[in-house]
Design an enzyme around this catalytic site. Structure first.
Site, PDB file in Angstrom:
ATOM      1  N   ALA A  70       0.789  -1.238   0.000  1.00 54.73           N
ATOM      2  CA  ALA A  70       0.000   0.000   0.000  1.00 54.73           C
ATOM      3  C   ALA A  70       0.822   1.290   0.000  1.00 54.73           C
ATOM      4  O   ALA A  70       0.263   2.369   0.177  1.00 54.73           O
ATOM      5  CB  ALA A  70      -0.994   0.031   1.158  1.00 54.73           C
TER       6      ALA A  70
ATOM      7  N   ASP B  41      -0.736   3.448  -2.457  1.00 56.08           N
ATOM      8  CA  ASP B  41      -2.046   3.953  -2.013  1.00 56.08           C
ATOM      9  C   ASP B  41      -1.876   5.134  -1.055  1.00 56.08           C
ATOM     10  O   ASP B  41      -2.601   6.121  -1.137  1.00 56.08           O
ATOM     11  CB  ASP B  41      -2.856   2.846  -1.309  1.00 56.08           C
ATOM     12  CG  ASP B  41      -3.326   1.775  -2.285  1.00 56.08           C
ATOM     13  OD1 ASP B  41      -3.388   2.070  -3.492  1.00 56.08           O
ATOM     14  OD2 ASP B  41      -3.636   0.660  -1.830  1.00 56.08           O
TER      15      ASP B  41
HETATM   16  P1  ADP Z   1       3.448   0.840  -5.431  1.00 53.52           P
HETATM   17  O1  ADP Z   1       3.209   0.546  -3.991  1.00 53.52           O
HETATM   18  O2  ADP Z   1       2.211   1.263  -6.163  1.00 53.52           O
HETATM   19  O3  ADP Z   1       4.222  -0.196  -6.175  1.00 53.52           O
HETATM   20  P2  ADP Z   1       5.907   2.403  -5.202  1.00 53.52           P
HETATM   21  O4  ADP Z   1       6.583   1.160  -4.780  1.00 53.52           O
HETATM   22  O5  ADP Z   1       6.457   3.147  -6.370  1.00 53.52           O
HETATM   23  O6  ADP Z   1       4.341   2.190  -5.473  1.00 53.52           O
HETATM   24  O7  ADP Z   1       5.895   3.378  -3.917  1.00 53.52           O
HETATM   25  C1  ADP Z   1       5.177   4.586  -3.885  1.00 53.52           C
HETATM   26  C2  ADP Z   1       5.968   5.636  -3.146  1.00 53.52           C
HETATM   27  O8  ADP Z   1       6.197   5.176  -1.807  1.00 53.52           O
HETATM   28  C3  ADP Z   1       7.354   5.924  -3.712  1.00 53.52           C
HETATM   29  O9  ADP Z   1       7.298   6.925  -4.717  1.00 53.52           O
HETATM   30  C4  ADP Z   1       8.119   6.400  -2.467  1.00 53.52           C
HETATM   31  O10 ADP Z   1       7.888   7.785  -2.248  1.00 53.52           O
HETATM   32  C5  ADP Z   1       7.479   5.584  -1.344  1.00 53.52           C
HETATM   33  N1  ADP Z   1       8.268   4.370  -1.063  1.00 53.52           N
HETATM   34  C6  ADP Z   1       8.074   3.134  -1.540  1.00 53.52           C
HETATM   35  N2  ADP Z   1       9.030   2.267  -1.094  1.00 53.52           N
HETATM   36  C7  ADP Z   1       9.842   2.998  -0.307  1.00 53.52           C
HETATM   37  C8  ADP Z   1      11.023   2.704   0.469  1.00 53.52           C
HETATM   38  N3  ADP Z   1      11.556   1.480   0.496  1.00 53.52           N
HETATM   39  N4  ADP Z   1      11.580   3.726   1.157  1.00 53.52           N
HETATM   40  C9  ADP Z   1      11.051   4.983   1.161  1.00 53.52           C
HETATM   41  N5  ADP Z   1       9.960   5.313   0.455  1.00 53.52           N
HETATM   42  C10 ADP Z   1       9.351   4.344  -0.274  1.00 53.52           C
END
Ligand code: ADP
Length: 303
Positions: free
Chosen positions: A247, A250
């Site tokens: 999420a 989300d």
């Molecule tokens: P999804 O959950 O739809 O696959 P993402 O993995 O791209 O989307 O994550 C959405 C946002 O959450 C990223 O742009 C970032 O800002 C934050 N995020 C995701 N994973 C990390 C992480 N390991 N560390 C810090 N921020 C994160």
């Protein structure tokens, strides 16, 4: 600012065991957890905890899960007056089996989510009146997403579309979108260009050419990227110890909706969404991991 979320709500039934059962086999000793999920509900809860006045439009079954969700949304301060009860289908449910290696097998029964038609919702103009943002995903009928986006456009309400799970979007719908938020999988699926093999400007450029005013590509721990007519902008992710990225997208969408409602989409808005999603990945679960506005503000002053 009023934020309308039109989307899915699922009950996640999670069973964690040493190993997956084979077909016909029973594996005992599993640990069971139940959690509120569904992209629409996750984004609505995120927007509400982060300070939005959220109206959630979702279809629930006339069953235990549906009743529990109504109570849960009300306790989160979400306006539940536009929830639809479908007497014929069960509340959306995801059966999730997890083994010791954290591998999962998931069976989703969309149930009532698929009966969230424009007819079931009723007057979209009434639902959208005075809203600062309409937020939608792709776990409800596509026809509903289109009609709601067109109604919002007509009323001057900006539309944030997160086409997840990845789906094709027709030109007319694309042109009604103000903020398209995609992760790398969705970006690849919709643009036909993989962000792994092509420069991000090209992938996002292809999406922008399809008609939305802004394209935001989320890049997991690498942050996020915004492209619009004014130019591009990269916002790095905050460095945190990730324990569960369920999420993250989300939370990012719900936060971005709050930060961009009634304002221009700015670097500040992306930073706010990055902070909210960074906090969420440091905690287990989907909705339980979503921070409050105070937590995000504190995080932003410290980082
Ligand atoms: P999804 O959950 O739809 O696959 P993402 O993995 O791209 O989307 O994550 C959405 C946002 O959450 C990223 O742009 C970032 O800002 C934050 N995020 C995701 N994973 C990390 C992480 N390991 N560390 C810090 N921020 C994160």
């Amino acid at each position: 600012m009023k934020i309308v979320v039109i989307g899915s709500s699922n009950m996640d039934l999670i069973s964690v065991a040493e190993r997956m059962p084979r077909p016909g086999e029973t594996v005992g000793n599993a640990r069971f957890m139940q959690a509120f999920g569904g992209k629409g509900a996750n984004q609505a809860v995120a927007a509400a905890r982060l300070g939005g006045e959220v109206v959630l439009v979702a279809a629930l079954g006339d069953d235990l899960s549906g009743r529990a969700m109504r109570e849960h949304f009300a306790a989160e301060g979400i306006d539940t007056s536009r929830l639809v009860t479908d007497p014929e289908n069960a509340t959306g449910t995801a059966l999730i089996l997890v083994d010791a290696a954290a591998e999962n097998a998931i069976s989703v029964a969309p149930g009532a989510n698929f009966s969230l038609t424009p007819e079931a919702i009723g007057s979209l103009d009434e639902v959208l009146a005075g809203a600062g943002m309409l937020v939608m995903q792709a776990e409800i009928p596509y026809r509903t997403v289109r009609e709601a986006a067109f109604a919002a456009r007509r009323l001057g309400v900006p539309v944030l579309l997160n086409p997840a799970p990845a789906c094709r979007i027709d030109a007319e719908l694309m042109a009604a979108v103000d903020i398209l938020v995609v992760n790398q999988t969705e970006a690849a699926c919709i643009s036909g260009l993989s962000p792994d093999e092509n420069p991000l400007e090209e992938v996002a450029g292809r999406l922008l050419a399809d008609g939305p005013r802004n394209v935001v590509v989320t890049l997991g721990s690498r942050g996020s990227y915004l492209l619009n007519a004014a130019g591009s902008l990269t916002v790095p992710a905050f460095r945190v110890k990730a324990v569960d990225t369920t999420a993250a997208g989300d939370v990012f969408c719900g936060a971005l909706a709050v930060a961009a409602a009634g304002a221009e989409l700015s670097a500040e808005a992306l930073r706010f969404a990055s902070a909210a999603s960074a906090i969420s990945v440091t905690r287990q679960g989907a909705q339980p991991s979503i921070p409050t506005r105070a937590e995000v503000e504190e995080f932003l002053t410290k980082n």
